[in-house]
Design a protein around this motif. Structure first.
Motif, PDB file in Angstrom:
ATOM      1  N   ARG A  75     -90.226   8.101  36.243  1.00  0.00           N
ATOM      2  CA  ARG A  75     -90.578   9.355  36.880  1.00  0.00           C
ATOM      3  C   ARG A  75     -90.095   9.410  38.334  1.00  0.00           C
ATOM      4  O   ARG A  75     -89.855  10.483  38.887  1.00  0.00           O
ATOM      5  N   GLY A  76     -89.969   8.275  38.977  1.00  0.00           N
ATOM      6  CA  GLY A  76     -89.585   8.239  40.376  1.00  0.00           C
ATOM      7  C   GLY A  76     -88.097   8.480  40.565  1.00  0.00           C
ATOM      8  O   GLY A  76     -87.355   8.784  39.627  1.00  0.00           O
ATOM      9  N   ASP A 100     -97.296   3.048  44.636  1.00  0.00           N
ATOM     10  CA  ASP A 100     -97.165   4.165  43.679  1.00  0.00           C
ATOM     11  C   ASP A 100     -96.438   3.766  42.402  1.00  0.00           C
ATOM     12  O   ASP A 100     -95.785   4.594  41.755  1.00  0.00           O
ATOM     13  N   ASP A 109     -97.515   3.029  39.426  1.00  0.00           N
ATOM     14  CA  ASP A 109     -97.979   3.712  38.221  1.00  0.00           C
ATOM     15  C   ASP A 109     -97.356   5.101  38.105  1.00  0.00           C
ATOM     16  O   ASP A 109     -96.982   5.536  37.019  1.00  0.00           O
ATOM     17  N   TRP A 110     -97.224   5.783  39.245  1.00  0.00           N
ATOM     18  CA  TRP A 110     -96.598   7.108  39.209  1.00  0.00           C
ATOM     19  C   TRP A 110     -95.108   6.997  38.919  1.00  0.00           C
ATOM     20  O   TRP A 110     -94.552   7.772  38.137  1.00  0.00           O
ATOM     21  N   ILE A 111     -94.436   6.015  39.535  1.00  0.00           N
ATOM     22  CA  ILE A 111     -92.993   5.847  39.359  1.00  0.00           C
ATOM     23  C   ILE A 111     -92.645   5.593  37.892  1.00  0.00           C
ATOM     24  O   ILE A 111     -91.646   6.101  37.369  1.00  0.00           O
ATOM     25  N   THR A 112     -93.454   4.809  37.216  1.00  0.00           N
ATOM     26  CA  THR A 112     -93.123   4.374  35.851  1.00  0.00           C
ATOM     27  C   THR A 112     -93.786   5.209  34.769  1.00  0.00           C
ATOM     28  O   THR A 112     -93.500   5.009  33.586  1.00  0.00           O
ATOM     29  N   GLU A 113     -94.642   6.157  35.145  1.00  0.00           N
ATOM     30  CA  GLU A 113     -95.291   6.986  34.125  1.00  0.00           C
ATOM     31  C   GLU A 113     -94.313   8.058  33.650  1.00  0.00           C
ATOM     32  O   GLU A 113     -93.864   8.896  34.441  1.00  0.00           O
ATOM     33  N   LEU A 153     -92.584  11.372  32.445  1.00  0.00           N
ATOM     34  CA  LEU A 153     -92.915  12.775  32.580  1.00  0.00           C
ATOM     35  C   LEU A 153     -93.130  13.368  31.178  1.00  0.00           C
ATOM     36  O   LEU A 153     -92.311  13.178  30.283  1.00  0.00           O
TER      37      LEU A 153
END
Length: 302
Positions: free
Chosen positions: A163-164, A290, A292-296, A298
């Motif tokens: 996602r990042g 971040d 968790d956000w980078i690897t979640e 989309l």
């Protein structure tokens, strides 16, 4: 799927010649392109039939240089309809190709002198003086292209869910590799003084890629290169997969050979496992903010 490949020594003469041809096109892009962070402006692109510069800006037009590695020619064309072609074949020296490429750029109205000294290459002979490299084995080039296509599928499958900020697979003319990069967004100033490193490394990242081997490591391999560079992976080596993957301490780099990937029941799955395990080890050693956000992935909702 074609599981054939060539170790670098098996086609070195052709590999080096092709590498130098591609470097010239890349250097044209360097001279003309708008500068981007992390050398984003020098990336070239894999296509179904070869490798191209993509669109390069000029004064009143755009142009491109495209290597067709199936029909073995180079097209130099602009957005105004001007076009010329350079046939590729055994016996065409680097010096001859340099002259033809510069002439082709003149012909379409986009003359672009370049620094004639190769970069990140074991022989520093300037392009316009290099008559030693003149080999072109069509079968070897086509096999290299097939290996690049497998690498592109494997890299895209791993990188796409990120996602990042992520650079998807592209070709780097300096080292003749195909790679993509995942960025952390965290500043990490580079301590070296070399121009390439100083402009490539300014935040925490991990590069994932494939290259056909070279004079130091003669086997085509997938790799993962974290920055800041790792001095060691300590006990986390037990997390590295598949079994034949390994970490090279002097290079601060993870490697998994194409031969070992092709030997697996599902080669693409094996490459994905390698990339995931290296990224896991990196995060155990230096967890990104971040993450968790980078690897979640989309989610696309209906």
């Amino acid at each position: 799927m074609d599981k054939r490949f060539l170790n670098y020594p098996d086609w070195q003469d052709t590999a080096d010649t092709l590498h130098l041809f591609l470097q010239m096109a890349g250097k044209v892009k360097v001279e003309r392109g708008y500068k981007r962070p992390e050398w984003g402006h020098v990336r070239m692109y894999l296509t179904i039939q070869g490798i191209g510069t993509g669109i390069i800006p000029a004064q009143d037009r755009n142009f491109e240089i495209y290597f067709n590695l199936v029909h073995h020619h180079v097209d130099v064309q602009d957005s105004l309809g001007n076009r010329t072609r350079i046939p590729l074949g055994d016996g065409l020296s680097v010096a001859d190709f340099h002259g033809q490429l510069m002439g082709a750029l003149d012909y379409i109205g986009t003359p672009t002198p370049i620094n004639p000294v190769p970069q990140e290459f074991h022989d520093p002979t300037p392009f316009d003086q290099d008559t030693e490299h003149h080999s072109y084995d069509r079968a070897a080039v086509e096999l290299f292209l097939a290996n690049l296509h497998f690498a592109h599928r494997s890299l895209t499958g791993f990188l796409a869910p990120m996602r990042g900020k992520t650079d998807m697979p592209a070709f780097w003319f300096g080292t003749m590799d195909l790679s993509g990069i995942v960025y952390s967004g965290q500043p990490a100033p580079y301590s070296g003084s070399d121009m390439i490193g100083r402009n490539a490394f300014d935040e925490k990242l991990c590069e994932f890629g494939f290259w056909p081997g070279d004079t130091k490591i003669p086997v085509p391999s997938f790799y993962a290169l974290p920055y800041p560079f790792l001095a060691s992976i300590g006990s986390y080596g037990t997390l590295l997969a598949p079994e034949k993957a390994h970490f090279l301490t002097p290079e601060s780099e993870f490697l998994f050979s194409l031969e070992d990937a092709f030997a697996a029941p599902d080669p693409q799955q094996a490459v994905g496992e390698f990339f995931r395990s290296t990224f896991t080890i990196l995060q155990r050693l230096d967890r990104w903010d971040d993450l968790d956000w980078i690897t979640e992935p989309l989610t696309y909702r209906k």
